[in-house]
Design a protein around this motif. Structure first.
Motif, PDB file in Angstrom:
ATOM      1  N   GLY A 254       0.845  -1.183   0.000  1.00 46.31           N
ATOM      2  CA  GLY A 254       0.000   0.000   0.000  1.00 46.31           C
ATOM      3  C   GLY A 254       0.879   1.229   0.000  1.00 46.31           C
ATOM      4  O   GLY A 254       2.088   1.160   0.267  1.00 46.31           O
ATOM      5  N   ALA A 255       0.313   2.363  -0.298  1.00 54.99           N
ATOM      6  CA  ALA A 255       1.088   3.603  -0.398  1.00 54.99           C
ATOM      7  C   ALA A 255       1.616   4.027   0.963  1.00 54.99           C
ATOM      8  O   ALA A 255       0.943   3.883   1.988  1.00 54.99           O
ATOM      9  CB  ALA A 255       0.229   4.713  -0.989  1.00 54.99           C
ATOM     10  N   ASP A 256       2.824   4.555   0.963  1.00 57.35           N
ATOM     11  CA  ASP A 256       3.384   5.110   2.190  1.00 57.35           C
ATOM     12  C   ASP A 256       2.625   6.362   2.617  1.00 57.35           C
ATOM     13  O   ASP A 256       2.501   6.657   3.812  1.00 57.35           O
ATOM     14  CB  ASP A 256       4.860   5.453   1.981  1.00 57.35           C
ATOM     15  N   ALA A 257       2.139   7.108   1.628  1.00 54.86           N
ATOM     16  CA  ALA A 257       1.369   8.314   1.908  1.00 54.86           C
ATOM     17  C   ALA A 257       0.267   8.454   0.865  1.00 54.86           C
ATOM     18  O   ALA A 257       0.489   8.183  -0.318  1.00 54.86           O
ATOM     19  CB  ALA A 257       2.259   9.550   1.899  1.00 54.86           C
ATOM     20  N   VAL A 258      -0.902   8.862   1.312  1.00 51.96           N
ATOM     21  CA  VAL A 258      -2.034   9.122   0.423  1.00 51.96           C
ATOM     22  C   VAL A 258      -2.517  10.540   0.691  1.00 51.96           C
ATOM     23  O   VAL A 258      -2.730  10.919   1.851  1.00 51.96           O
ATOM     24  CB  VAL A 258      -3.189   8.127   0.646  1.00 51.96           C
ATOM     25  N   ALA A 275      -3.517   3.123   2.027  1.00 55.12           N
ATOM     26  CA  ALA A 275      -2.275   3.351   2.764  1.00 55.12           C
ATOM     27  C   ALA A 275      -1.786   2.056   3.408  1.00 55.12           C
ATOM     28  O   ALA A 275      -2.580   1.238   3.884  1.00 55.12           O
ATOM     29  CB  ALA A 275      -2.491   4.413   3.834  1.00 55.12           C
ATOM     30  N   ARG A 276      -0.505   1.891   3.442  1.00 50.20           N
ATOM     31  CA  ARG A 276       0.087   0.706   4.077  1.00 50.20           C
ATOM     32  C   ARG A 276      -0.029   0.809   5.597  1.00 50.20           C
ATOM     33  O   ARG A 276      -0.250   1.907   6.144  1.00 50.20           O
ATOM     34  CB  ARG A 276       1.568   0.599   3.699  1.00 50.20           C
ATOM     35  N   PRO A 277       0.153  -0.296   6.329  1.00 48.24           N
ATOM     36  CA  PRO A 277       0.270  -0.193   7.783  1.00 48.24           C
ATOM     37  C   PRO A 277       1.413   0.755   8.147  1.00 48.24           C
ATOM     38  O   PRO A 277       2.507   0.678   7.586  1.00 48.24           O
ATOM     39  CB  PRO A 277       0.587  -1.632   8.204  1.00 48.24           C
ATOM     40  N   GLY A 278       1.131   1.689   9.030  1.00 43.46           N
ATOM     41  CA  GLY A 278       2.118   2.695   9.386  1.00 43.46           C
ATOM     42  C   GLY A 278       2.196   3.853   8.421  1.00 43.46           C
ATOM     43  O   GLY A 278       3.027   4.753   8.596  1.00 43.46           O
TER      44      GLY A 278
END
Length: 371
Positions: A254-258, A275-278
């Motif tokens: 998933g994206a690091d930032a959205v 978004a990715r976990p974290g």
């Protein structure tokens, strides 16, 4: 206060008129082009003849929701020429080409000390007016710039940079602030949802960090404009699952930032899912109060961050302005975002076009004066 015409003369040599044309907000969905007095200026103030003013989505929301009392003259993405200076003004002179921020913080309150400038009580005051309650005033031929804005919020435009490019300094600042808040890294993947003018600015600035930037929008025409700014990973959101595309581009994480650059609250869930976990989700266009459903476990157990960014930052004012000015001849020509240009007499039509975006419409500009 002295009248503007009593302070100085127009740069072209003629006297400043006593009246001008302006797009006056008279109530919900009611804007009329009227003749109004040219604003008077006082000590420490300047008068600007407006050459170009962009229409911002926040202007439109105020017009369509009735959130602000009438009458007012909106418009805050303003650039033009100084035609009068009040007593005590030494930083600027008649003939200077300038852009002006309509909000500048006090610099000393609790919020300013915490660098949350948009929450400062002085920042929340509007320091530019074309008459009536101060509201920006750029949808008029002349604007009065108050003393604290003259002190800290007026920037001289370099030779060779057109007024239209300079009018982007304020919106670029708001976008640049958001990107800095995300602290993007070169090994990260960013998804920007929405590729209107602001979405493209956010995506282009994100790409400057070295991160991989995915851009999502319904319209192929907007992706074509985005491509001219070096954005190479389009997602046609009406046909492609944005969440799946973000995961595919990031080894399944998933994206690091959205960044959500459209004011559709239902897309907050999509942004969180992408978004990715974290990872971080930044809301940029949610400027009206409402309610949205958020999975609390996504924030707690998945450790996702849901943050916001609003308005400009005085801390990056000079850096952002230089980015715009230098960029005009170096791959960051923002005038390419402008799809429609209107005179002040056509201001009602301009607002209508801006209020009903299509695949062909991008940034809408009003030109009360001439370069």
């Amino acid at each position: 206060m002295a009248t503007a015409s009593a302070v100085t003369n127009e740069v072209a040599g003629g006297a400043i008129p006593t009246t001008m044309r302006a797009a006056v907000y008279r109530g919900v969905n009611d804007v009329r082009v009227e003749t109004v007095p040219v604003p008077e200026i006082g000590r420490g103030e300047i008068l600007i003849r407006v050459a170009a003013c962009g229409i911002c989505g926040t202007d439109l929301k105020k017009i369509h929701t009735g959130s602000h009392s009438a009458p007012r003259i909106f418009g805050h993405e303003t650039a033009g020429t100084v035609v009068a200076v009040g007593e005590g003004v030494t930083k600027f002179a008649v003939g200077d080409r300038v852009m002006a921020f309509h909000h500048i913080p006090c610099g000393s309150c609790y919020y300013c000390r915490k660098k949350t400038f948009a929450q400062c009580a002085v920042y929340k005051k509007v320091g530019i007016t074309a008459g009536f309650e101060p509201s920006g005033g750029g949808f008029a031929e002349y604007v009065r710039v108050m003393d604290w804005i003259v002190d800290g919020g007026v920037i001289r435009i370099p030779d060779g940079v057109p007024f239209e490019q300079a009018a982007f300094v304020e919106p670029v600042n708001t976008c640049y602030k958001a990107i800095k808040n995300l602290d993007l890294q070169p090994d990260e993947t960013v998804l920007v949802i929405g590729q209107g003018p602001i979405g493209i600015l956010l995506a282009a600035l994100a790409a400057r960090t070295g991160a991989k930037v995915l851009t999502a929008d319904l319209y192929e025409e907007r992706h074509a404009v985005a491509a001219s700014y070096g954005l190479k990973h389009p997602i046609l959101s009406g046909q492609t699952d944005m969440v799946a595309a973000a995961r595919e581009a990031s080894e399944g994480r998933g994206a690091d930032a959205v960044i959500l650059a459209v004011g559709v609250d239902s897309l907050i869930k999509t942004a969180m899912d992408a978004a990715r976990p974290g990872g971080r989700v930044l809301l940029f266009a949610q400027t009206q109060h409402g309610e949205a459903t958020v999975d609390p476990a996504a924030i707690c157990m998945d450790e996702k961050f849901l943050i916001g960014s609003y308005s400009a930052s005085v801390e990056i004012q000079d850096e952002g302005a230089q980015l715009v000015f230098d960029g005009y001849a170096n791959g960051f020509d923002l005038t390419k975002l402008i799809s429609h240009r209107y005179s002040i007499e056509q201001a009602v039509e301009a607002i209508d076009v801006a209020s009903h975006p299509t695949a062909q419409s991008m940034k809408i500009f009003i030109h009360p004066g001439h370069e």
